[in-house]
Write a protein that holds these residues in place. Structure first.
Motif, short mmCIF file in Angstrom:
data_model
loop_
_atom_site.label_atom_id
_atom_site.label_comp_id
_atom_site.label_asym_id
_atom_site.label_seq_id
_atom_site.Cartn_x
_atom_site.Cartn_y
_atom_site.Cartn_z
N SER A 199 15.69 40.79 14.09
CA SER A 199 16.71 41.31 12.91
C SER A 199 18.09 40.86 13.39
O SER A 199 18.34 40.56 14.46
CB SER A 199 16.68 42.84 12.89
N SER A 231 20.67 42.69 13.91
CA SER A 231 21.34 43.39 15.12
C SER A 231 20.67 42.91 16.59
O SER A 231 21.13 43.36 17.63
CB SER A 231 21.07 44.65 14.85
N SER A 272 15.57 45.05 16.63
CA SER A 272 14.37 45.20 16.08
C SER A 272 13.66 43.87 16.12
O SER A 272 14.15 42.92 15.61
CB SER A 272 14.54 45.75 14.61
N ARG A 324 20.72 45.14 8.68
CA ARG A 324 20.85 44.67 10.25
C ARG A 324 19.70 44.86 10.91
O ARG A 324 19.45 44.40 12.03
CB ARG A 324 22.26 45.56 10.82
N SER A 325 18.76 45.59 10.62
CA SER A 325 17.65 46.10 11.41
C SER A 325 16.46 45.65 10.60
O SER A 325 15.03 45.88 11.24
CB SER A 325 17.47 47.68 11.49
#
Length: 127
Positions: free
Chosen positions: A52, A54, A57, A104-105
């Motif tokens: 992901s 971020s 993940s 973000r994830s």
């Protein structure tokens, strides 16, 4: 537009390790979700791993779980694929892919969801 350049492929014996790198440019790297795919001769392109925006993940195809690790370094605009315990069936051209993501994830598995692709780096595993 995003440019992706892979490196780190090569010839390795079964059981060995390689680390692939994919350097990105052209967009804010932290806005990109990233993935690795591979394609062996005569076979369809196959999802390998995704991460992901971020970095918190990740997701893997079953055949590489426990052997491969995807990670990213936003300071270096680079995504990595650490490959341990390589097998002859891992032999393929490995491509990194990117897409801008609002979330973000979220990671992405389908190749059709990625907008940008690198040229690929060859990994050959001998038995």
């Amino acid at each position: 537009q995003v440019q992706l350049v892979e490196s780190g492929g090569g010839l390795v014996q079964a059981g060995g390790s390689l680390r692939l790198s994919c350097a990105a440019s052209g967009r804010t790297f932290s806005s990109l979700a990233m993935g690795w795919f591979r394609q062996a001769p005569g076979k369809e392109r196959e999802f390998v791993a995704a991460i992901s925006r971020s970095g918190g993940s990740t997701h893997y195809t079953d055949s590489v779980k426990g052997r491969f690790t995807i990670s990213r370094d936003d300071a270096k605009n680079t995504v990595y694929l650490q490959m341990n315990g390589l097998k002859p069936e891992d032999t393929a051209a490995y491509h990194c892919a990117a897409r801008e993501s609002t979330y973000r994830s979220t990671w992405y598995v389908s190749h059709s969801l990625y907008n940008y692709w690198g040229q690929g780096t060859q990994v050959t595993v001998s038995s």
